[in-house]
Design an enzyme around this catalytic site. Structure first.
Site, PDB file in Angstrom:
ATOM      1  N   TYR A  36      -0.986   0.403  10.944  1.00 50.47           N
ATOM      2  CA  TYR A  36      -1.347  -0.297   9.697  1.00 50.47           C
ATOM      3  C   TYR A  36      -0.185  -0.227   8.701  1.00 50.47           C
ATOM      4  O   TYR A  36       0.236  -1.240   8.133  1.00 50.47           O
ATOM      5  CB  TYR A  36      -2.612   0.346   9.107  1.00 50.47           C
ATOM      6  CG  TYR A  36      -2.919  -0.065   7.679  1.00 50.47           C
ATOM      7  CD1 TYR A  36      -3.569  -1.264   7.398  1.00 50.47           C
ATOM      8  CD2 TYR A  36      -2.573   0.755   6.594  1.00 50.47           C
ATOM      9  CE1 TYR A  36      -3.858  -1.631   6.084  1.00 50.47           C
ATOM     10  CE2 TYR A  36      -2.857   0.392   5.287  1.00 50.47           C
ATOM     11  CZ  TYR A  36      -3.506  -0.799   5.038  1.00 50.47           C
ATOM     12  OH  TYR A  36      -3.782  -1.162   3.737  1.00 50.47           O
ATOM     13  N   GLU A  46       0.251   3.618   1.855  1.00 49.63           N
ATOM     14  CA  GLU A  46       0.391   4.026   3.268  1.00 49.63           C
ATOM     15  C   GLU A  46       1.834   3.812   3.742  1.00 49.63           C
ATOM     16  O   GLU A  46       2.268   4.427   4.711  1.00 49.63           O
ATOM     17  CB  GLU A  46      -0.538   3.203   4.157  1.00 49.63           C
ATOM     18  CG  GLU A  46      -1.874   3.844   4.449  1.00 49.63           C
ATOM     19  CD  GLU A  46      -1.800   5.058   5.370  1.00 49.63           C
ATOM     20  OE1 GLU A  46      -1.263   4.942   6.468  1.00 49.63           O
ATOM     21  OE2 GLU A  46      -2.303   6.116   4.969  1.00 49.63           O
ATOM     22  N   THR A  70       0.796  -1.222   0.000  1.00 48.21           N
ATOM     23  CA  THR A  70       0.000   0.000   0.000  1.00 48.21           C
ATOM     24  C   THR A  70       0.836   1.283   0.000  1.00 48.21           C
ATOM     25  O   THR A  70       1.937   1.324   0.571  1.00 48.21           O
ATOM     26  CB  THR A  70      -0.914   0.021   1.247  1.00 48.21           C
ATOM     27  OG1 THR A  70      -1.396   1.355   1.464  1.00 48.21           O
ATOM     28  CG2 THR A  70      -0.184  -0.396   2.513  1.00 48.21           C
ATOM     29  N   LYS A  96       2.031  -3.328   7.253  1.00 48.34           N
ATOM     30  CA  LYS A  96       2.069  -3.590   5.812  1.00 48.34           C
ATOM     31  C   LYS A  96       3.505  -3.556   5.267  1.00 48.34           C
ATOM     32  O   LYS A  96       3.831  -4.253   4.322  1.00 48.34           O
ATOM     33  CB  LYS A  96       1.204  -2.554   5.080  1.00 48.34           C
ATOM     34  CG  LYS A  96      -0.284  -2.874   5.123  1.00 48.34           C
ATOM     35  CD  LYS A  96      -0.611  -3.987   4.128  1.00 48.34           C
ATOM     36  CE  LYS A  96      -2.090  -4.276   4.068  1.00 48.34           C
ATOM     37  NZ  LYS A  96      -2.428  -5.317   3.082  1.00 48.34           N
TER      38      LYS A  96
HETATM   39  P1  NAP Z   1     -11.514  -4.616   2.654  1.00 49.50           P
HETATM   40  O1  NAP Z   1     -12.709  -4.294   1.822  1.00 49.50           O
HETATM   41  O2  NAP Z   1     -11.439  -4.093   4.042  1.00 49.50           O
HETATM   42  O3  NAP Z   1     -11.386  -6.223   2.697  1.00 49.50           O
HETATM   43  C1  NAP Z   1     -10.536  -6.857   3.612  1.00 49.50           C
HETATM   44  C2  NAP Z   1     -10.774  -8.348   3.571  1.00 49.50           C
HETATM   45  O4  NAP Z   1      -9.883  -8.987   4.503  1.00 49.50           O
HETATM   46  C3  NAP Z   1     -12.194  -8.781   3.968  1.00 49.50           C
HETATM   47  O5  NAP Z   1     -12.598  -9.824   3.128  1.00 49.50           O
HETATM   48  C4  NAP Z   1     -11.998  -9.298   5.390  1.00 49.50           C
HETATM   49  O6  NAP Z   1     -12.928 -10.291   5.759  1.00 49.50           O
HETATM   50  C5  NAP Z   1     -10.608  -9.930   5.249  1.00 49.50           C
HETATM   51  N1  NAP Z   1      -9.957 -10.173   6.537  1.00 49.50           N
HETATM   52  C6  NAP Z   1      -9.716  -9.283   7.533  1.00 49.50           C
HETATM   53  N2  NAP Z   1      -9.073  -9.888   8.560  1.00 49.50           N
HETATM   54  C7  NAP Z   1      -8.914 -11.186   8.215  1.00 49.50           C
HETATM   55  C8  NAP Z   1      -8.334 -12.305   8.837  1.00 49.50           C
HETATM   56  N3  NAP Z   1      -7.810 -12.236  10.071  1.00 49.50           N
HETATM   57  N4  NAP Z   1      -8.335 -13.497   8.191  1.00 49.50           N
HETATM   58  C9  NAP Z   1      -8.898 -13.603   6.957  1.00 49.50           C
HETATM   59  N5  NAP Z   1      -9.473 -12.570   6.308  1.00 49.50           N
HETATM   60  C10 NAP Z   1      -9.470 -11.375   6.924  1.00 49.50           C
HETATM   61  O7  NAP Z   1     -10.178  -4.143   1.913  1.00 49.50           O
HETATM   62  P2  NAP Z   1      -9.919  -3.782   0.368  1.00 49.50           P
HETATM   63  O8  NAP Z   1     -10.137  -2.319   0.174  1.00 49.50           O
HETATM   64  O9  NAP Z   1     -10.619  -4.762  -0.505  1.00 49.50           O
HETATM   65  O10 NAP Z   1      -8.347  -3.989   0.267  1.00 49.50           O
HETATM   66  C11 NAP Z   1      -7.787  -5.251  -0.091  1.00 49.50           C
HETATM   67  C12 NAP Z   1      -6.336  -5.298   0.338  1.00 49.50           C
HETATM   68  O11 NAP Z   1      -5.599  -4.264  -0.303  1.00 49.50           O
HETATM   69  C13 NAP Z   1      -6.101  -5.087   1.824  1.00 49.50           C
HETATM   70  O12 NAP Z   1      -4.998  -5.883   2.186  1.00 49.50           O
HETATM   71  C14 NAP Z   1      -5.733  -3.611   1.941  1.00 49.50           C
HETATM   72  O13 NAP Z   1      -4.953  -3.388   3.076  1.00 49.50           O
HETATM   73  C15 NAP Z   1      -4.957  -3.435   0.651  1.00 49.50           C
HETATM   74  N6  NAP Z   1      -4.973  -2.096   0.068  1.00 49.50           N
HETATM   75  C16 NAP Z   1      -6.155  -1.459  -0.149  1.00 49.50           C
HETATM   76  C17 NAP Z   1      -6.162  -0.209  -0.759  1.00 49.50           C
HETATM   77  C18 NAP Z   1      -7.441   0.523  -1.018  1.00 49.50           C
HETATM   78  O14 NAP Z   1      -7.382   1.744  -1.232  1.00 49.50           O
HETATM   79  N7  NAP Z   1      -8.587  -0.158  -1.071  1.00 49.50           N
HETATM   80  C19 NAP Z   1      -4.928   0.382  -1.144  1.00 49.50           C
HETATM   81  C20 NAP Z   1      -3.761  -0.319  -0.922  1.00 49.50           C
HETATM   82  C21 NAP Z   1      -3.781  -1.564  -0.335  1.00 49.50           C
HETATM   83  P3  NAP Z   1     -14.333  -9.956   6.490  1.00 49.50           P
HETATM   84  O15 NAP Z   1     -15.316  -9.732   5.387  1.00 49.50           O
HETATM   85  O16 NAP Z   1     -14.574 -11.178   7.271  1.00 49.50           O
HETATM   86  O17 NAP Z   1     -14.113  -8.733   7.341  1.00 49.50           O
HETATM   87  N1  GDD Z   2     -12.101   7.538   7.137  1.00 46.10           N
HETATM   88  C1  GDD Z   2     -12.183   8.857   7.278  1.00 46.10           C
HETATM   89  N2  GDD Z   2     -13.269   9.407   7.917  1.00 46.10           N
HETATM   90  N3  GDD Z   2     -11.169   9.620   6.799  1.00 46.10           N
HETATM   91  C2  GDD Z   2     -11.291  10.951   6.919  1.00 46.10           C
HETATM   92  C3  GDD Z   2     -12.377  11.570   7.552  1.00 46.10           C
HETATM   93  C4  GDD Z   2     -13.412  10.744   8.081  1.00 46.10           C
HETATM   94  O1  GDD Z   2     -14.395  11.216   8.648  1.00 46.10           O
HETATM   95  N4  GDD Z   2     -12.189  12.908   7.499  1.00 46.10           N
HETATM   96  C5  GDD Z   2     -11.036  13.112   6.867  1.00 46.10           C
HETATM   97  N5  GDD Z   2     -10.477  11.930   6.514  1.00 46.10           N
HETATM   98  C6  GDD Z   2      -9.188  11.766   5.837  1.00 46.10           C
HETATM   99  C7  GDD Z   2      -8.226  10.837   6.578  1.00 46.10           C
HETATM  100  O2  GDD Z   2      -7.621  11.526   7.681  1.00 46.10           O
HETATM  101  C8  GDD Z   2      -7.266  10.511   5.441  1.00 46.10           C
HETATM  102  O3  GDD Z   2      -6.319  11.551   5.304  1.00 46.10           O
HETATM  103  C9  GDD Z   2      -8.155  10.510   4.195  1.00 46.10           C
HETATM  104  O4  GDD Z   2      -9.390  11.144   4.587  1.00 46.10           O
HETATM  105  C10 GDD Z   2      -8.470   9.127   3.629  1.00 46.10           C
HETATM  106  O5  GDD Z   2      -8.912   8.302   4.677  1.00 46.10           O
HETATM  107  P1  GDD Z   2      -9.508   6.825   4.384  1.00 46.10           P
HETATM  108  O6  GDD Z   2     -10.568   6.902   3.350  1.00 46.10           O
HETATM  109  O7  GDD Z   2      -9.857   6.207   5.696  1.00 46.10           O
HETATM  110  O8  GDD Z   2      -8.290   6.063   3.667  1.00 46.10           O
HETATM  111  P2  GDD Z   2      -6.725   5.987   4.004  1.00 46.10           P
HETATM  112  O9  GDD Z   2      -6.025   6.824   2.987  1.00 46.10           O
HETATM  113  O10 GDD Z   2      -6.457   6.239   5.419  1.00 46.10           O
HETATM  114  O11 GDD Z   2      -6.418   4.440   3.744  1.00 46.10           O
HETATM  115  C11 GDD Z   2      -6.906   3.765   2.560  1.00 46.10           C
HETATM  116  O12 GDD Z   2      -5.930   3.835   1.548  1.00 46.10           O
HETATM  117  C12 GDD Z   2      -4.701   3.136   1.828  1.00 46.10           C
HETATM  118  C13 GDD Z   2      -3.792   3.342   0.620  1.00 46.10           C
HETATM  119  O13 GDD Z   2      -3.169   4.574   0.688  1.00 46.10           O
HETATM  120  C14 GDD Z   2      -7.231   2.333   2.946  1.00 46.10           C
HETATM  121  O14 GDD Z   2      -7.891   1.720   1.889  1.00 46.10           O
HETATM  122  C15 GDD Z   2      -5.978   1.532   3.262  1.00 46.10           C
HETATM  123  O15 GDD Z   2      -6.328   0.152   3.449  1.00 46.10           O
HETATM  124  C16 GDD Z   2      -5.027   1.669   2.071  1.00 46.10           C
HETATM  125  O16 GDD Z   2      -3.844   0.933   2.301  1.00 46.10           O
END
Ligand code: NAP
Ligand code: GDD
Length: 344
Positions: free
Chosen positions: A147, A125, A123, A151
């Site tokens: 987190y 992050e 990620t 990661k």
């Molecule tokens: P998500 O919607 O939160 O999905 C996370 C998945 O992980 C869910 O299926 C959850 O299962 C499962 N999980 C959590 N804890 C577990 C455990 N202990 N054992 C087995 N399964 C578990 O996340 P996403 O947005 O699809 O992201 C997918 C991956 O990409 C994650 O690793 C995230 O950190 C990474 N990532 C995401 C982003 C982004 O912007 N979306 C960016 C960079 C990296 P349940 O349904 O049971 O909760």
């Molecule tokens: N969630 C949330 N809620 N975020 C807020 C809020 C609020 O009310 N107000 C402001 N923010 C700001 C957070 O402080 C952050 O700077 C930004 O919005 C995005 O927050 P999130 O949508 O929670 O995502 P993230 O950037 O922290 O993390 C996501 O992206 C990562 C990749 O860069 C997640 O999907 C991570 O799993 C992923 O790795």
């Protein structure tokens, strides 16, 4: 027919990846956690096409069994405690799942099927307090949350197993990607859900934290294609997947409201700042300090040049289209909810 094993199949990315692989005629296996109420999450609509295996990233035996059952040719490790804010509340379980969990699945591969190809969901992050703008595969890491730290361990152990055991193991350093299936605690979906409710008069205002942080936002559907492409190359490598555009949370708010015909005007500063509907003067956005984080990632902007060149990957869904799809989806969900409550 190839076999694929997806951890995190019930999540946002897991569901789009499962659809993508089913279309490519893969036999798809997915890891699910046992819950008190059975819940297929985002793959409810395709559950009959998936072979589910009960397992957990913190239970290495269950992952070894999952590899044995699936005999996967490709393993996509998407499972994680993925909400950054929660990682301060649950730092240890986040480390177990997002960090050690990666070693657990790599060991399962090494023991059962070392020629399987492995994708790790790394990620942006990990860049945290960014050391350069834009970020590339060569930018030094500086994670800013439990987190991000967990990661980073997952990222390095993936690289280490590639170099130690010659596994085909890749990390995709993916920047934020969203969709209609995004969890409602993430800021984009929180905004689009609230916009739909405010537009329909069933919510007064939206409360947010830091509106000035900047993110590089794409659509999940484009990003799962990149995961697959990484596993189809001659050599395993790591890639940044991003749009090369960055926007503030504030810009996301403005665009989402604009899509339903509300123009937001900002008044006052700091925690007293409010966003008003220009035509009615009604407050639609407020700041709530509880949504500020102990340490913030101020700006993410990724350069996907390597993925463009080597994988032929390009994103197809623009930022404007992403916001539109998310708002339209939440508008129709809220309309259905209202219809049902009127019938009752
Ligand atoms: P998500 O919607 O939160 O999905 C996370 C998945 O992980 C869910 O299926 C959850 O299962 C499962 N999980 C959590 N804890 C577990 C455990 N202990 N054992 C087995 N399964 C578990 O996340 P996403 O947005 O699809 O992201 C997918 C991956 O990409 C994650 O690793 C995230 O950190 C990474 N990532 C995401 C982003 C982004 O912007 N979306 C960016 C960079 C990296 P349940 O349904 O049971 O909760
Ligand atoms: N969630 C949330 N809620 N975020 C807020 C809020 C609020 O009310 N107000 C402001 N923010 C700001 C957070 O402080 C952050 O700077 C930004 O919005 C995005 O927050 P999130 O949508 O929670 O995502 P993230 O950037 O922290 O993390 C996501 O992206 C990562 C990749 O860069 C997640 O999907 C991570 O799993 C992923 O790795």
């Amino acid at each position: 027919m190839k076999n694929a094993l997806i951890t995190g199949i019930t999540g946002q990315d897991g569901s789009y990846l499962a659809e993508f692989l089913l279309e490519k005629k893969y036999r798809v296996y997915g890891i699910m956690r046992r819950k008190s109420v059975v819940d297929y999450g985002n793959v409810e609509h395709i559950k009959d096409k998936i072979n589910f295996i009960y397992a957990d990233m913190t239970d290495s035996v269950s992952l070894i069994t999952a590899m044995k059952i699936s005999q996967a040719d490709e393993v996509y490790n998407l499972a994680a405690q993925s909400f950054v804010a929660t990682s301060w509340e649950q730092p240890l379980s986040t480390a177990d799942i997002d960090g050690i969990g990666v070693t657990n699945i790599l060991e399962a591969i090494r023991i059962i099927k070392p020629n399987a190809r492995f994708y790790q969901a790394s990620t942006s992050e990990m860049f945290g307090l960014v050391q350069e703008i834009p970020q590339t595969e060569k930018t030094p890491f500086y994670p800013r949350s439990p987190y991000g730290v967990a990661k980073l361990y997952g990222h390095w152990i993936t690289k280490n197993y590639r170099e130690s055991y010659n596994l085909y193991a890749c990390s995709g350093i993916l920047f934020n990607h969203e969709s209609e299936r995004r969890g409602k605690e993430f800021v984009t979906r929180k905004i689009t859900d609230a916009v739909a409710r405010i537009k329909h008069g069933i919510l007064n205002h939206l409360e947010l934290g830091n509106m000035d942080s900047k993110r590089d936002w794409g659509h999940s559907k484009d990003y799962v294609r990149a995961m697959w492409l990484m596993l189809q190359q001659d050599k395993a490598d790591d890639y940044v997947i991003a749009t090369n555009e960055t926007r503030t949370v504030r810009e996301f708010v403005e665009m989402a409201f604009k899509h339903v015909g509300i123009e937001v005007e900002w008044h006052r500063k700091g925690i007293d700042e409010v966003g008003k509907d220009k035509s009615t003067n009604k407050i639609v956005v407020k700041i709530n300090p509880k949504f500020f984080r102990p340490a913030e990632v101020e700006i993410l902007l990724g350069n996907p040049a390597k993925a463009n060149k080597e994988l032929g990957w390009i994103r197809e869904i623009s930022f404007a289209e992403l916001v539109k799809r998310m708002v339209d989806n939440d508008m129709s969900i809220v309309e259905k909810e209202i219809k049902i409550s009127n019938i009752k």
